[in-house]
Write a protein that holds these residues in place. Structure first.
Motif, PDB file in Angstrom:
ATOM      1  N   THR A 115      16.108  32.155 -19.573  1.00  0.00           N
ATOM      2  CA  THR A 115      15.461  31.386 -19.578  1.00  0.00           C
ATOM      3  C   THR A 115      14.413  31.842 -18.426  1.00  0.00           C
ATOM      4  O   THR A 115      14.946  32.525 -17.849  1.00  0.00           O
ATOM      5  N   GLY A 116      13.156  30.695 -18.194  1.00  0.00           N
ATOM      6  CA  GLY A 116      12.494  31.309 -17.146  1.00  0.00           C
ATOM      7  C   GLY A 116      11.257  30.473 -17.128  1.00  0.00           C
ATOM      8  O   GLY A 116      11.208  29.341 -17.926  1.00  0.00           O
ATOM      9  N   PRO A 117      10.354  30.763 -16.483  1.00  0.00           N
ATOM     10  CA  PRO A 117       9.079  29.870 -16.184  1.00  0.00           C
ATOM     11  C   PRO A 117       8.289  30.067 -17.425  1.00  0.00           C
ATOM     12  O   PRO A 117       8.481  30.804 -18.361  1.00  0.00           O
ATOM     13  N   ALA A 118       7.075  29.221 -17.333  1.00  0.00           N
ATOM     14  CA  ALA A 118       6.217  29.247 -18.452  1.00  0.00           C
ATOM     15  C   ALA A 118       5.967  30.550 -18.829  1.00  0.00           C
ATOM     16  O   ALA A 118       5.420  31.338 -18.169  1.00  0.00           O
ATOM     17  N   GLY A 119       5.836  30.798 -20.119  1.00  0.00           N
ATOM     18  CA  GLY A 119       5.432  32.291 -20.569  1.00  0.00           C
ATOM     19  C   GLY A 119       6.746  33.070 -21.082  1.00  0.00           C
ATOM     20  O   GLY A 119       6.515  34.183 -21.418  1.00  0.00           O
ATOM     21  N   THR A 120       7.968  32.706 -20.685  1.00  0.00           N
ATOM     22  CA  THR A 120       9.083  33.489 -20.845  1.00  0.00           C
ATOM     23  C   THR A 120       9.619  33.403 -22.218  1.00  0.00           C
ATOM     24  O   THR A 120       9.841  34.478 -22.919  1.00  0.00           O
ATOM     25  N   PRO A 152      14.899  29.893 -30.734  1.00  0.00           N
ATOM     26  CA  PRO A 152      14.315  29.511 -29.408  1.00  0.00           C
ATOM     27  C   PRO A 152      14.702  28.227 -28.787  1.00  0.00           C
ATOM     28  O   PRO A 152      15.380  27.535 -29.448  1.00  0.00           O
ATOM     29  N   ILE A 153      14.843  28.159 -27.475  1.00  0.00           N
ATOM     30  CA  ILE A 153      15.489  27.072 -26.799  1.00  0.00           C
ATOM     31  C   ILE A 153      14.269  26.690 -25.832  1.00  0.00           C
ATOM     32  O   ILE A 153      13.221  27.534 -25.446  1.00  0.00           O
ATOM     33  N   ASP A 154      14.256  25.531 -24.990  1.00  0.00           N
ATOM     34  CA  ASP A 154      13.139  25.273 -23.952  1.00  0.00           C
ATOM     35  C   ASP A 154      13.142  26.502 -22.901  1.00  0.00           C
ATOM     36  O   ASP A 154      14.232  26.540 -22.241  1.00  0.00           O
ATOM     37  N   GLY A 155      12.088  27.135 -22.960  1.00  0.00           N
ATOM     38  CA  GLY A 155      11.891  28.157 -21.747  1.00  0.00           C
ATOM     39  C   GLY A 155      12.346  29.415 -22.084  1.00  0.00           C
ATOM     40  O   GLY A 155      12.260  30.210 -21.305  1.00  0.00           O
ATOM     41  N   GLY A 156      12.741  29.680 -23.228  1.00  0.00           N
ATOM     42  CA  GLY A 156      13.462  30.984 -23.555  1.00  0.00           C
ATOM     43  C   GLY A 156      14.229  31.027 -25.040  1.00  0.00           C
ATOM     44  O   GLY A 156      13.618  30.456 -25.943  1.00  0.00           O
ATOM     45  N   VAL A 157      15.357  31.696 -24.888  1.00  0.00           N
ATOM     46  CA  VAL A 157      15.873  31.778 -26.330  1.00  0.00           C
ATOM     47  C   VAL A 157      17.523  31.810 -26.093  1.00  0.00           C
ATOM     48  O   VAL A 157      18.017  32.062 -24.939  1.00  0.00           O
TER      49      VAL A 157
END
Length: 100
Positions: A84-89, A34-39
């Motif tokens: 990555t993407g917006p919140a919930g991604t 996991p990374i900020d906002g995604g993988v």
């Protein structure tokens, strides 16, 4: 207006195309983290470069909210793909890739 956090493919189409989409390429990753906002998917070498590019092209059409950053190191070394993407991604991707 932002894109919804959902794949536009119906479940049958997703099953049929699974190997050519993120779950298929994720199955070939050495590591997923996991990374900020995604993988981040990490691959041992650049032999999958063409396959990864094809997956990015397909995914950007059905999951329009995703952003892709591919890093390729010199001399055929390791690659990483940040998705990555917006919140919930991050949750969407964890669920999608868990089913691989």
């Amino acid at each position: 207006m932002s894109e919804p956090i959902a794949c536009s493919l119906d479940p049958a189409a997703l099953r049929a195309r699974r190997e050519g989409l993120l779950p298929g390429i994720a199955g070939q990753a050495e590591r997923i983290e996991p990374i900020d906002g995604g993988v981040r998917l990490q691959f041992a070498d650049a032999t999958l470069l063409t396959a990864i590019a094809s997956v990015i092209d397909a995914e950007r059409q059905c999951c329009r909210f995703l952003a892709f950053a591919l890093t390729v190191t010199p001399a055929g070394g390791p690659m990483s793909l940040d998705i990555t993407g917006p919140a919930g991604t991050q949750e969407f991707l964890a669920d999608l890739l868990e089913k691989r």
